[in-house]
Design a protein around this motif. Sequence first.
Motif, mmCIF file in Angstrom:
data_model
loop_
_atom_site.group_PDB
_atom_site.id
_atom_site.type_symbol
_atom_site.label_atom_id
_atom_site.label_comp_id
_atom_site.label_asym_id
_atom_site.label_seq_id
_atom_site.Cartn_x
_atom_site.Cartn_y
_atom_site.Cartn_z
ATOM 1 N N VAL A 29 -14.810 2.932 -1.237
ATOM 2 C CA VAL A 29 -14.627 1.763 -0.373
ATOM 3 C C VAL A 29 -13.140 1.439 -0.257
ATOM 4 O O VAL A 29 -12.376 1.656 -1.202
ATOM 5 C CB VAL A 29 -15.383 0.511 -0.899
ATOM 6 C CG1 VAL A 29 -16.877 0.652 -0.740
ATOM 7 C CG2 VAL A 29 -15.030 0.237 -2.355
ATOM 8 N N THR A 30 -12.761 0.937 0.919
ATOM 9 C CA THR A 30 -11.357 0.585 1.172
ATOM 10 C C THR A 30 -11.311 -0.795 1.813
ATOM 11 O O THR A 30 -12.168 -1.124 2.639
ATOM 12 C CB THR A 30 -10.740 1.603 2.172
ATOM 13 O OG1 THR A 30 -10.793 2.894 1.572
ATOM 14 C CG2 THR A 30 -9.302 1.260 2.512
ATOM 15 N N LEU A 31 -10.312 -1.573 1.448
ATOM 16 C CA LEU A 31 -10.109 -2.861 2.114
ATOM 17 C C LEU A 31 -9.453 -2.600 3.471
ATOM 18 O O LEU A 31 -8.321 -2.113 3.542
ATOM 19 C CB LEU A 31 -9.218 -3.769 1.255
ATOM 20 C CG LEU A 31 -8.999 -5.166 1.843
ATOM 21 C CD1 LEU A 31 -10.295 -5.996 1.785
ATOM 22 C CD2 LEU A 31 -7.874 -5.903 1.100
ATOM 23 N N ALA A 32 -10.195 -2.936 4.550
ATOM 24 C CA ALA A 32 -9.690 -2.665 5.902
ATOM 25 C C ALA A 32 -9.107 -3.921 6.546
ATOM 26 O O ALA A 32 -8.323 -3.822 7.494
ATOM 27 C CB ALA A 32 -10.826 -2.132 6.771
ATOM 28 N N GLY A 33 -9.504 -5.079 6.063
ATOM 29 C CA GLY A 33 -9.015 -6.310 6.676
ATOM 30 C C GLY A 33 -9.324 -7.504 5.798
ATOM 31 O O GLY A 33 -10.210 -7.446 4.937
ATOM 32 N N ALA A 34 -8.567 -8.586 6.009
ATOM 33 C CA ALA A 34 -8.760 -9.816 5.238
ATOM 34 C C ALA A 34 -8.590 -10.989 6.191
ATOM 35 O O ALA A 34 -7.624 -11.038 6.953
ATOM 36 C CB ALA A 34 -7.743 -9.887 4.105
ATOM 37 N N LEU A 35 -9.551 -11.923 6.133
ATOM 38 C CA LEU A 35 -9.555 -13.045 7.076
ATOM 39 C C LEU A 35 -9.543 -14.377 6.340
ATOM 40 O O LEU A 35 -10.164 -14.514 5.286
ATOM 41 C CB LEU A 35 -10.835 -13.018 7.913
ATOM 42 C CG LEU A 35 -10.852 -12.263 9.227
ATOM 43 C CD1 LEU A 35 -12.263 -12.247 9.793
ATOM 44 C CD2 LEU A 35 -9.886 -12.892 10.233
ATOM 45 N N GLU A 36 -8.867 -15.320 6.938
ATOM 46 C CA GLU A 36 -8.952 -16.719 6.499
ATOM 47 C C GLU A 36 -8.976 -17.583 7.754
ATOM 48 O O GLU A 36 -8.761 -17.111 8.859
ATOM 49 C CB GLU A 36 -7.776 -17.094 5.594
ATOM 50 C CG GLU A 36 -8.073 -16.989 4.103
ATOM 51 C CD GLU A 36 -9.154 -17.960 3.613
ATOM 52 O OE1 GLU A 36 -9.433 -18.955 4.315
ATOM 53 O OE2 GLU A 36 -9.724 -17.720 2.543
ATOM 54 N N ARG A 37 -9.249 -18.857 7.575
ATOM 55 C CA ARG A 37 -9.328 -19.724 8.758
ATOM 56 C C ARG A 37 -7.923 -20.042 9.267
ATOM 57 O O ARG A 37 -6.948 -20.024 8.475
ATOM 58 C CB ARG A 37 -10.081 -21.004 8.441
ATOM 59 C CG ARG A 37 -9.386 -21.876 7.458
ATOM 60 C CD ARG A 37 -9.879 -23.298 7.505
ATOM 61 N NE ARG A 37 -10.861 -23.658 6.496
ATOM 62 C CZ ARG A 37 -12.071 -24.096 6.801
ATOM 63 N NH1 ARG A 37 -12.469 -24.183 8.040
ATOM 64 N NH2 ARG A 37 -12.899 -24.469 5.849
ATOM 65 N N PRO A 38 -7.808 -20.373 10.589
ATOM 66 C CA PRO A 38 -6.495 -20.767 11.123
ATOM 67 C C PRO A 38 -5.921 -21.926 10.309
ATOM 68 O O PRO A 38 -6.642 -22.848 9.927
ATOM 69 C CB PRO A 38 -6.818 -21.203 12.559
ATOM 70 C CG PRO A 38 -8.065 -20.446 12.905
ATOM 71 C CD PRO A 38 -8.851 -20.340 11.628
ATOM 72 N N GLY A 39 -4.647 -21.846 10.005
ATOM 73 C CA GLY A 39 -3.990 -22.923 9.247
ATOM 74 C C GLY A 39 -4.021 -22.697 7.747
ATOM 75 O O GLY A 39 -3.376 -23.435 6.987
ATOM 76 N N SER A 40 -4.753 -21.708 7.283
ATOM 77 C CA SER A 40 -4.835 -21.461 5.838
ATOM 78 C C SER A 40 -3.462 -21.052 5.295
ATOM 79 O O SER A 40 -2.751 -20.249 5.915
ATOM 80 C CB SER A 40 -5.850 -20.335 5.565
ATOM 81 O OG SER A 40 -5.677 -19.854 4.255
ATOM 82 N N PRO A 41 -3.084 -21.546 4.115
ATOM 83 C CA PRO A 41 -1.810 -21.129 3.510
ATOM 84 C C PRO A 41 -1.800 -19.647 3.139
ATOM 85 O O PRO A 41 -0.734 -19.079 2.887
ATOM 86 C CB PRO A 41 -1.689 -22.012 2.260
ATOM 87 C CG PRO A 41 -3.023 -22.614 2.045
ATOM 88 C CD PRO A 41 -3.784 -22.571 3.346
ATOM 89 N N ALA A 42 -2.982 -19.014 3.115
ATOM 90 C CA ALA A 42 -3.044 -17.582 2.757
ATOM 91 C C ALA A 42 -2.633 -16.678 3.916
ATOM 92 O O ALA A 42 -2.348 -15.488 3.697
ATOM 93 C CB ALA A 42 -4.469 -17.226 2.320
ATOM 94 N N LEU A 43 -2.560 -17.216 5.136
ATOM 95 C CA LEU A 43 -2.268 -16.361 6.305
ATOM 96 C C LEU A 43 -0.934 -15.648 6.147
ATOM 97 O O LEU A 43 0.070 -16.254 5.751
ATOM 98 C CB LEU A 43 -2.269 -17.185 7.592
ATOM 99 C CG LEU A 43 -3.626 -17.755 8.004
ATOM 100 C CD1 LEU A 43 -3.503 -18.559 9.294
ATOM 101 C CD2 LEU A 43 -4.667 -16.656 8.147
ATOM 102 N N GLY A 44 -0.940 -14.343 6.464
ATOM 103 C CA GLY A 44 0.296 -13.548 6.399
ATOM 104 C C GLY A 44 0.567 -12.969 5.034
ATOM 105 O O GLY A 44 1.373 -12.050 4.902
ATOM 106 N N ARG A 45 -0.094 -13.503 4.001
ATOM 107 C CA ARG A 45 0.151 -12.953 2.654
ATOM 108 C C ARG A 45 -0.564 -11.613 2.500
ATOM 109 O O ARG A 45 -1.570 -11.347 3.174
ATOM 110 C CB ARG A 45 -0.353 -13.933 1.579
ATOM 111 C CG ARG A 45 0.502 -15.200 1.519
ATOM 112 C CD ARG A 45 0.158 -16.028 0.310
ATOM 113 N NE ARG A 45 0.420 -15.317 -0.946
ATOM 114 C CZ ARG A 45 -0.061 -15.707 -2.131
ATOM 115 N NH1 ARG A 45 -0.794 -16.797 -2.225
ATOM 116 N NH2 ARG A 45 0.213 -15.026 -3.226
ATOM 117 N N ASP A 46 -0.096 -10.777 1.605
ATOM 118 C CA ASP A 46 -0.770 -9.510 1.339
ATOM 119 C C ASP A 46 -2.046 -9.800 0.529
ATOM 120 O O ASP A 46 -2.008 -10.536 -0.473
ATOM 121 C CB ASP A 46 0.156 -8.581 0.538
ATOM 122 C CG ASP A 46 -0.482 -7.225 0.329
ATOM 123 O OD1 ASP A 46 -0.201 -6.321 1.144
ATOM 124 O OD2 ASP A 46 -1.273 -7.071 -0.638
#
Length: 271
Positions: A29-46
């Motif tokens: 298995v491979t991580l192909a994508g990661a999602l969070e809601r708009p405005g989340s502080p996690a956006l853009g982080r690896d």
Amino acid sequence: MADLRLVVVGAGGRMGRALIRAIEEADGVTLAGALERPGSPALGRDAGVLAGLPALGVPVLDDPQAAFEGADGVLDFTAPESSVLHAGLAADAGLFHVIGTTGLSAEDEAALAAAAERTVLVKSGNMSLGVNLLAALVKRAAATLGPDFDIEIVEMHHRMKVDAPSGTALLLGRAAAEGRGVDLDERAVRGRDGITGARHAGDIGFAALRGGTVVGDHDVIFAGTSERLVLGHKAEDRMIFARGALRAAQWARGKAPGLYSMADVLGLKDF
Ligand SMILES: NC(=O)C1=CN([C@@H]2O[C@H](COP(=O)(O)OP(=O)(O)OC[C@H]3O[C@@H](n4cnc5c(N)ncnc54)[C@H](OP(=O)(O)O)[C@@H]3O)[C@@H](O)[C@H]2O)C=CC1
Ligand SMILES: O=C(O)C1=N[C@H](C(=O)O)C[C@H](O)C1
């Protein structure tokens, strides 16, 4: 066979981070994508760094279509409105969808069933092997002991949990009701307070405790005259749920569209 390419929705959450770690520790298995809601502080982080790992080169996005590009399936332990939204989007994109989210309403369940007409959807209030085996044992115990034994389900979770009773408690309640040949919705008593009167024969009671960092404790009590049988499970680490979700994802590959449970994945349907 090529690695399964998986997208984690809610990547910054407690389960999202466990899922990323589980993907990294598993073969195939491979991580192909990661999602969070708009405005989340996690956006853009690896996503790897977010999960306490070395960088994986997968940034957290808020655009499902971009995150779903080139993926095979979606792992989703988020919130009811999020899982309903992503079920429709996963079906549109032809991806299977593994949902662990709890607290779903009847309307949410209907929306997920509609999405499952178009894709493979595996949903369970608890993805661990232990709890799904416990459910099979509870069904058997309820059938054997009969209505003279009162059934009460007690659960405890960490202070941050937002829904009650837990998805697991409801799953165990459904197993008990099935064993007795009754409808849980007609027999469930979801909390007591004040002068409640004596217990009604055939009730299936629920009690929810919240506190600290408890990952998830569940006891199903069969209380008879002069004896009690207690069947229980204690989760010590969220990785048991994450590894179960990966098992569901590997099982989902190539299946026909439909709504499936962990009992299907684990071969416990006819236990
Ligand atoms: N079936 C099982 O085996 C298990 C099920 N669960 C269930 O999984 C769910 C999540 O639990 P947990 O990880 O502890 O909760 P968390 O609150 O830690 O994580 C949920 C994550 O989902 C994110 N999220 C919410 N809405 C969206 C959206 N629209 N798009 C993208 N991301 C979104 C949240 O973001 P934000 O913080 O910004 O809202 C958060 O990061 C719960 O329903 C829980 O009961 C948990 C463990 C095991
Ligand atoms: O929110 C949690 O943490 C958990 N949720 C699931 C539930 O509602 O039963 C599964 C597990 O118990 C942890």
